[in-house]
Design a protein around this motif. Structure first.
Motif, short mmCIF file in Angstrom:
data_model
loop_
_atom_site.label_atom_id
_atom_site.label_comp_id
_atom_site.label_asym_id
_atom_site.label_seq_id
_atom_site.Cartn_x
_atom_site.Cartn_y
_atom_site.Cartn_z
N ARG A 19 8.01 43.41 -30.60
CA ARG A 19 7.78 42.51 -31.75
C ARG A 19 6.41 41.89 -31.56
O ARG A 19 6.10 41.36 -30.49
N ARG A 20 5.56 41.96 -32.57
CA ARG A 20 4.20 41.41 -32.50
C ARG A 20 4.10 40.10 -33.25
O ARG A 20 4.74 39.92 -34.28
N PHE A 21 3.28 39.21 -32.72
CA PHE A 21 2.96 37.93 -33.34
C PHE A 21 1.44 37.77 -33.32
O PHE A 21 0.81 38.02 -32.30
N GLY A 22 0.89 37.31 -34.43
CA GLY A 22 -0.54 37.02 -34.44
C GLY A 22 -1.34 38.01 -35.25
O GLY A 22 -0.78 38.81 -35.99
N PRO A 23 -2.65 37.94 -35.08
CA PRO A 23 -3.39 37.18 -34.08
C PRO A 23 -3.17 35.66 -34.23
O PRO A 23 -2.97 35.15 -35.34
N GLN A 24 -3.17 34.99 -33.09
CA GLN A 24 -2.98 33.55 -33.06
C GLN A 24 -4.18 32.86 -33.69
O GLN A 24 -5.32 33.27 -33.47
N THR A 25 -3.91 31.82 -34.44
CA THR A 25 -4.99 31.05 -35.06
C THR A 25 -4.97 29.64 -34.51
O THR A 25 -3.97 29.19 -33.95
N HIS A 26 -6.08 28.97 -34.70
CA HIS A 26 -6.17 27.55 -34.33
C HIS A 26 -5.07 26.79 -35.09
O HIS A 26 -4.42 25.91 -34.54
N THR A 27 -4.85 27.16 -36.33
CA THR A 27 -3.83 26.51 -37.15
C THR A 27 -2.43 26.73 -36.57
O THR A 27 -1.62 25.80 -36.55
N ASP A 28 -2.12 27.94 -36.09
CA ASP A 28 -0.81 28.18 -35.46
C ASP A 28 -0.60 27.21 -34.30
O ASP A 28 0.48 26.63 -34.15
N ILE A 29 -1.63 27.04 -33.50
CA ILE A 29 -1.54 26.18 -32.33
C ILE A 29 -1.34 24.73 -32.75
O ILE A 29 -0.46 24.03 -32.23
N VAL A 30 -2.14 24.27 -33.71
CA VAL A 30 -2.04 22.88 -34.17
C VAL A 30 -0.68 22.62 -34.83
O VAL A 30 -0.06 21.58 -34.60
N ARG A 31 -0.21 23.56 -35.62
CA ARG A 31 1.10 23.38 -36.27
C ARG A 31 2.20 23.25 -35.23
O ARG A 31 3.10 22.42 -35.36
N TYR A 32 2.16 24.08 -34.18
CA TYR A 32 3.20 23.98 -33.14
C TYR A 32 3.10 22.63 -32.43
O TYR A 32 4.11 21.98 -32.18
N GLY A 53 -13.56 22.16 -19.13
CA GLY A 53 -13.88 23.41 -18.47
C GLY A 53 -13.28 24.65 -19.11
O GLY A 53 -13.40 25.75 -18.55
N MET A 54 -12.67 24.51 -20.26
CA MET A 54 -12.10 25.66 -20.96
C MET A 54 -13.11 26.17 -21.98
O MET A 54 -13.96 25.42 -22.43
N PRO A 55 -12.97 27.43 -22.38
CA PRO A 55 -13.88 27.96 -23.41
C PRO A 55 -13.59 27.39 -24.80
O PRO A 55 -14.39 27.54 -25.71
N GLY A 56 -12.45 26.78 -24.97
CA GLY A 56 -12.04 26.19 -26.24
C GLY A 56 -10.56 25.88 -26.18
O GLY A 56 -9.95 25.93 -25.11
N VAL A 57 -9.98 25.55 -27.33
CA VAL A 57 -8.56 25.23 -27.35
C VAL A 57 -7.73 26.45 -26.99
O VAL A 57 -8.17 27.59 -27.15
N PHE A 58 -6.55 26.19 -26.48
CA PHE A 58 -5.61 27.26 -26.16
C PHE A 58 -4.21 26.81 -26.51
O PHE A 58 -3.94 25.62 -26.66
N SER A 59 -3.32 27.77 -26.65
CA SER A 59 -1.95 27.49 -27.05
C SER A 59 -1.15 26.91 -25.90
O SER A 59 -1.35 27.27 -24.73
N VAL A 60 -0.23 26.05 -26.24
CA VAL A 60 0.74 25.57 -25.26
C VAL A 60 1.75 26.70 -25.03
O VAL A 60 2.11 27.43 -25.96
N GLY A 61 2.17 26.87 -23.80
CA GLY A 61 3.07 27.97 -23.45
C GLY A 61 4.40 27.96 -24.17
O GLY A 61 5.02 29.00 -24.38
N GLY A 95 -7.08 34.08 -31.71
CA GLY A 95 -7.52 35.47 -31.82
C GLY A 95 -6.65 36.44 -31.05
O GLY A 95 -6.68 37.65 -31.31
N ASP A 96 -5.87 35.94 -30.07
CA ASP A 96 -4.99 36.82 -29.30
C ASP A 96 -3.84 37.31 -30.17
O ASP A 96 -3.20 36.53 -30.87
N GLU A 97 -3.58 38.62 -30.10
CA GLU A 97 -2.37 39.17 -30.68
C GLU A 97 -1.37 39.31 -29.55
O GLU A 97 -1.72 39.75 -28.45
N LEU A 98 -0.13 38.94 -29.81
CA LEU A 98 0.90 38.92 -28.77
C LEU A 98 1.96 39.97 -29.04
O LEU A 98 2.29 40.25 -30.20
N VAL A 99 2.50 40.53 -27.95
CA VAL A 99 3.56 41.52 -28.06
C VAL A 99 4.72 41.09 -27.17
O VAL A 99 4.55 40.90 -25.96
#
Length: 147
Positions: A19-32, A53-61, A95-99
């Motif tokens: 099952r695939r999800f994404g690509p992940q967006t900044h909006t997906d992360i903020v909504r969660y 020290g991160m390249p930008g925002v990232f999703s919470v696990g 931008g990451d697509e998840l499987v």
């Protein structure tokens, strides 16, 4: 179980449909983050994330853990999922697509299956590994294992 598991032969080592999800967006992360009530700025403020020290925002696990929960419910039905245990391994970036993938690890009495699960980024790396216990609706053999 659902039509998505129709072709699965219930044996140890059997692969579940992906099952695939994404690509992940900044909006997906903020909504969660908003839904969870966790407003840590590292997950929604690029400038803050870079200052840490991160390249930008990232999703919470837990977002990926939610995807695994969705994956299990879509495959087996909510009433069949008994346990889900997750381990966070790598960040997920916009931008990451998840499987989501799963493998039958063990078949037990009463049509119970233990699963090994992962959420991987299509560009490499396992973001979350997990295990789950589900009840299969398949008939059981005399020894109680799913057939």
């Amino acid at each position: 179980m659902t039509d998505r598991t129709a072709g699965v032969e219930w044996t140890v080592g059997a692969a579940l449909p992906e099952r695939r999800f994404g690509p992940q967006t900044h909006t997906d992360i903020v909504r969660y983050q908003g839904a969870s009530g966790d407003f840590n700025p590292i997950h929604h403020d690029d400038e803050f994330a870079r200052s840490a020290g991160m390249p930008g925002v990232f999703s919470v696990g837990m977002l990926q853990a939610g995807y695994l929960g969705t994956y299990c419910v879509e495959l087996f039905g909510a009433e069949s999922v008994r346990r889900l245990s997750v381990r966070f391994a790598e960040q997920v970036w916009p931008g990451d697509e998840l499987v989501c993938r799963g493998v039958v690890a063990e078949l037990g009495p009463g049509g119970v299956a233990e699963l090994d699960l992962t959420v991987s980024r299509t560009n490499g790396g396992v973001a979350v590994s997990a295990s789950a216990t589900v009840v299969l609706e398949a008939a059981t053999d005399d020894d109680g294992t799913a057939s």
